[in-house]
Design a protein around this motif. Structure first.
Motif, short mmCIF file in Angstrom:
data_model
loop_
_atom_site.label_atom_id
_atom_site.label_comp_id
_atom_site.label_asym_id
_atom_site.label_seq_id
_atom_site.Cartn_x
_atom_site.Cartn_y
_atom_site.Cartn_z
N ASP A 93 -24.41 26.57 29.43
CA ASP A 93 -25.12 25.53 30.16
C ASP A 93 -26.01 26.21 31.19
O ASP A 93 -25.54 27.00 32.00
CB ASP A 93 -24.12 24.59 30.85
CG ASP A 93 -24.84 23.47 31.55
OD1 ASP A 93 -25.42 22.62 30.86
OD2 ASP A 93 -24.85 23.44 32.79
N THR A 97 -28.36 14.91 26.79
CA THR A 97 -26.96 14.51 26.90
C THR A 97 -26.69 13.48 25.81
O THR A 97 -27.53 12.62 25.56
CB THR A 97 -26.67 13.86 28.27
OG1 THR A 97 -27.19 14.70 29.28
CG2 THR A 97 -25.19 13.67 28.48
N VAL A 98 -25.54 13.58 25.19
CA VAL A 98 -25.16 12.61 24.17
C VAL A 98 -24.35 11.51 24.84
O VAL A 98 -23.30 11.76 25.42
CB VAL A 98 -24.34 13.27 23.05
CG1 VAL A 98 -23.98 12.25 21.99
CG2 VAL A 98 -25.13 14.40 22.44
N ILE A 99 -24.89 10.28 24.80
CA ILE A 99 -24.20 9.15 25.42
C ILE A 99 -24.10 8.00 24.42
O ILE A 99 -25.08 7.67 23.76
CB ILE A 99 -24.95 8.66 26.69
CG1 ILE A 99 -25.01 9.77 27.74
CG2 ILE A 99 -24.27 7.44 27.28
CD1 ILE A 99 -25.82 9.41 28.95
N ASP A 100 -22.92 7.45 24.31
CA ASP A 100 -22.76 6.24 23.51
C ASP A 100 -23.26 5.07 24.36
O ASP A 100 -22.70 4.79 25.42
CB ASP A 100 -21.27 6.07 23.16
CG ASP A 100 -21.06 4.92 22.19
OD1 ASP A 100 -20.20 5.06 21.32
OD2 ASP A 100 -21.76 3.89 22.31
N THR A 101 -24.33 4.41 23.90
CA THR A 101 -24.94 3.38 24.75
C THR A 101 -24.02 2.18 24.93
O THR A 101 -24.16 1.42 25.88
CB THR A 101 -26.28 2.91 24.16
OG1 THR A 101 -26.12 2.69 22.78
CG2 THR A 101 -27.37 3.92 24.40
N MET A 156 -20.96 3.92 27.19
CA MET A 156 -21.45 4.89 28.17
C MET A 156 -20.61 6.16 28.21
O MET A 156 -20.59 6.88 29.21
CB MET A 156 -21.54 4.28 29.58
CG MET A 156 -22.54 3.14 29.71
SD MET A 156 -24.18 3.53 29.08
CE MET A 156 -24.85 4.47 30.43
N ALA A 157 -19.88 6.41 27.11
CA ALA A 157 -19.05 7.61 27.07
C ALA A 157 -19.92 8.81 26.68
O ALA A 157 -20.78 8.69 25.81
CB ALA A 157 -17.93 7.43 26.07
N GLN A 158 -19.68 9.95 27.33
CA GLN A 158 -20.40 11.15 26.97
C GLN A 158 -19.53 12.00 26.06
O GLN A 158 -18.33 11.93 26.11
CB GLN A 158 -20.77 11.95 28.23
CG GLN A 158 -21.67 11.18 29.15
CD GLN A 158 -22.17 12.05 30.31
OE1 GLN A 158 -22.00 13.25 30.29
NE2 GLN A 158 -22.76 11.41 31.30
N GLY A 159 -20.18 12.79 25.24
CA GLY A 159 -19.38 13.61 24.35
C GLY A 159 -20.16 14.78 23.81
O GLY A 159 -21.32 14.98 24.17
N SER A 160 -19.51 15.55 22.95
CA SER A 160 -20.20 16.68 22.33
C SER A 160 -20.49 16.34 20.88
O SER A 160 -19.97 15.36 20.34
CB SER A 160 -19.36 17.94 22.44
OG SER A 160 -18.13 17.73 21.78
#
Lengths: 180, 394
Positions: free
Chosen positions: B321, B363-367, B370-374
């Motif tokens: 990062d 950034t990967v976000i589930d709209t 709103m969960a972030q993940g890889s």
């Protein structure tokens, strides 16, 4: 590039164009190295203005478009739009290893590929980044190409037999897919 | 008066790099700024996970063409710490010399660009002329003007010969004289005083609140420099000072950068004169790094650069990062622009020395949640293609 190349008006236009080409730089996803080397060309040591080369902000004023860097997915449609705004006859120089083949960024998820996949390229400059003298050499070589094209009545003579891909007539085929 | 939105970029005569500003103005006064930085996003962090420590260095140098040595050094420094490698003193000194030469070329470049933004093109020509002397030194030492490629895990790639050291020593007095000119110039040059003073002011509290780093922070009186506060390479052995200023405007940032030019020159001179003998790298650096996590900090020309590296026992990083200084400084630009004149945008933006090629992130976000993940490489490529259209035919 229409009309008789030997007519007075055409000869005058050719003379003016080759004496003072105006250049626009477009960063299509470069790491800045090529960009600062191009700016270094304008500075006292290299001083491209002695060849009449002038850097311009607007593509509508440009004769030559220098594209730096591999083309990112977001920039592809912008690159095409900038290319479309340049009046004919237009020339494209792809600067550096990334412009020629993607360089270290080849295959990255947000990179479409080299400049040639989006717009037709007339000249490639090798190097990562190319030295300012190499960039100047490319622009001066591009002027000779311009002269040759005008004498031959277009860019058609440079196309090899059976050369179908990256046709200048359909430059947008790739980038239209990419357009968002 | 109603607000008007002025769009600038991504292709614009005033911009050197693709970025999109949406500036809301009331008359000539700026109300707020909206930014779109992602034009140059290439996905280097993800690609770095796919390459081993030898192949990843050329890629990391190309995060940014101006501070290429910074990125490579920050990365190898972290990996060496995880591996527990002791880099020979000569290698560290050479790294420091290159790092400080890079800072000099970057600051001279910035000074020229800032002068250009206020229409003072004479200074642009002067600084870029002097910058060539720095680039010549770098080219002699590393073989390249821009991407030096000097680092490798466990030391540096090339040694400095007597001749190179002599050539560098001959150039330093000339540079010193020129830098002294700039120091003198900034105190009384009318054009600079009129256009820089009181423009883009940021208080110390605002700087700390927005997490601003580097010369921008030091110009507002924040006495912080990674080179002194968390020493790496040989900065704890070299006598030098952190340059700060209390004015907090563009003028202060100019003074700090010009001050840093002289300090960098002092460091380069000290390192060249006290260059220790011995090897330049460890004889056999291990290929794989043990499992570990590290935050490697580095004072790049634009401010604090941080590489977070997680290794998993293989020869590739599990996660990299990169927090670049420009990314940290953008929020302060949005603040500094408020209530300023429309015509001052170029110089206020230029005052943080923005570098767009290293600022784009994803950034990967589930709209929905709103969960972030890889996300895996294959999935990332597939999603990207689905978003932007089919893959290009070669």
């Amino acid at each position: 590039m229409t009309g008789d190349p030997q007519s007075l008006s055409q000869r005058l236009a050719t003379w003016a164009r080759v004496k003072s080409p105006w250049v626009t730089v477009f960063n299509s996803g470069a790491c800045n190295a090529c960009d600062i080397e191009i700016i270094a060309c304008l500075m006292p040591r290299f001083d491209v203005e002695r060849f009449g080369i002038l850097a311009k902000g607007s593509p509508r004023h440009a004769d030559i478009l220098i594209v730096t860097g591999a083309v990112t997915r977001k920039q592809a449609s912008r690159l095409l739009r900038v290319w479309e705004q340049i009046p004919e006859p237009k020339y494209v120089i792809a600067c550096g290893a990334c412009g020629a083949g993607g360089g270290v960024f080849q295959g990255l998820y947000h990179v479409v590929g080299d400049v040639g996949t989006v717009i037709p390229v007339d000249m490639y400059v090798a190097g990562c980044p190319p030295r300012p003298d190499e960039i100047i050499n490319a622009v001066v070589a591009c002027l000779n190409l311009m002269k040759e094209d005008l004498a031959q009545g277009g860019k058609e003579w440079r196309r090899k037999a059976g050369d179908t891909d990256r046709k200048e007539t359909t430059p947008g085929t790739v980038a239209k897919d990419v357009r968002v | 008066m109603a607000e008007v939105m002025v769009p600038i970029g991504p292709q614009h005569p005033a911009l050197k790099e693709p970025v999109n500003f949406r500036i809301y103005v009331e008359g000539e006064k700026i109300v707020r700024l909206e930014l779109d930085l992602s034009y140059n996003h290439r996905g280097i962090e993800k690609a770095a996970e796919e390459r081993n420590f030898i192949r990843v260095l050329p890629l990391l140098e190309r995060v940014c063409g101006i501070c290429s040595h910074s990125h490579a050094t920050a990365f190898v420094k972290g990996i060496e710490e995880i591996m527990g490698l002791e880099v020979p003193a000569r290698g560290q000194y050479i790294r420091t010399i290159i790092a400080e030469l890079e800072r000099m070329h970057s600051h001279l470049l910035w000074l020229g660009v800032a002068a250009h933004e206020i229409g003072f093109n004479t200074l642009l020509m002067w600084t870029w002329r002097d910058r060539e002397a720095v680039l010549d030194t770098l080219e002699e030492m590393s073989g390249n003007r821009v991407h030096y490629n000097m680092n490798e895990i466990g030391g540096v790639r090339l040694d400095l010969s007597e001749k190179q050291v002599e050539a560098a020593q001959q150039r330093l007095p000339v540079l010193e004289e020129r830098i002294a000119q700039y120091v003198d110039m900034v105190s009384h040059q009318e054009t600079m005083l009129l256009r820089f003073r009181g423009v883009g002011k940021l208080s110390k509290e605002e700087i700390l609140k927005y997490g601003t780093v580097g010369p921008t922070a030091r110009a507002s009186g924040v006495d912080y420099d990674v080179r002194r506060d968390d020493p790496y390479l040989v900065y704890d052995e070299v006598p030098w000072n952190v340059v700060t200023d209390s004015s907090g405007d563009v003028y202060g940032r100019t003074k700090v950068r010009i001050g840093e030019l002289s300090e960098s020159l002092k460091i380069v001179r000290h390192c060249i004169e006290n260059l220790p003998g011995g090897p330049i790298r460890v004889t056999s650096a291990p290929k794989a790094a043990p499992k570990g996590e590290i935050l490697s900090r580095y004072e790049a020309p634009r401010g604090e650069l941080a590489h977070f590296i997680r290794t998993n026992g293989t020869d590739k990083a599990d996660r990299l990062d990169i927090r670049t200084p420009t990314l940290a400084n953008w929020t302060s630009v949005a603040k500094a622009l408020v209530n300023q004149n429309l015509a001052d945008i170029p110089v206020i933006v230029a005052a943080i020395d923005p570098c767009l090629s290293c600022t784009s992130r994803m950034t990967v976000i589930d709209t929905g949640t709103m969960a972030q993940g890889s996300i895996s490489w294959e999935e990332l490529v597939r999603k990207c293609r689905a978003r932007y259209g089919t893959e290009v035919q070669p």
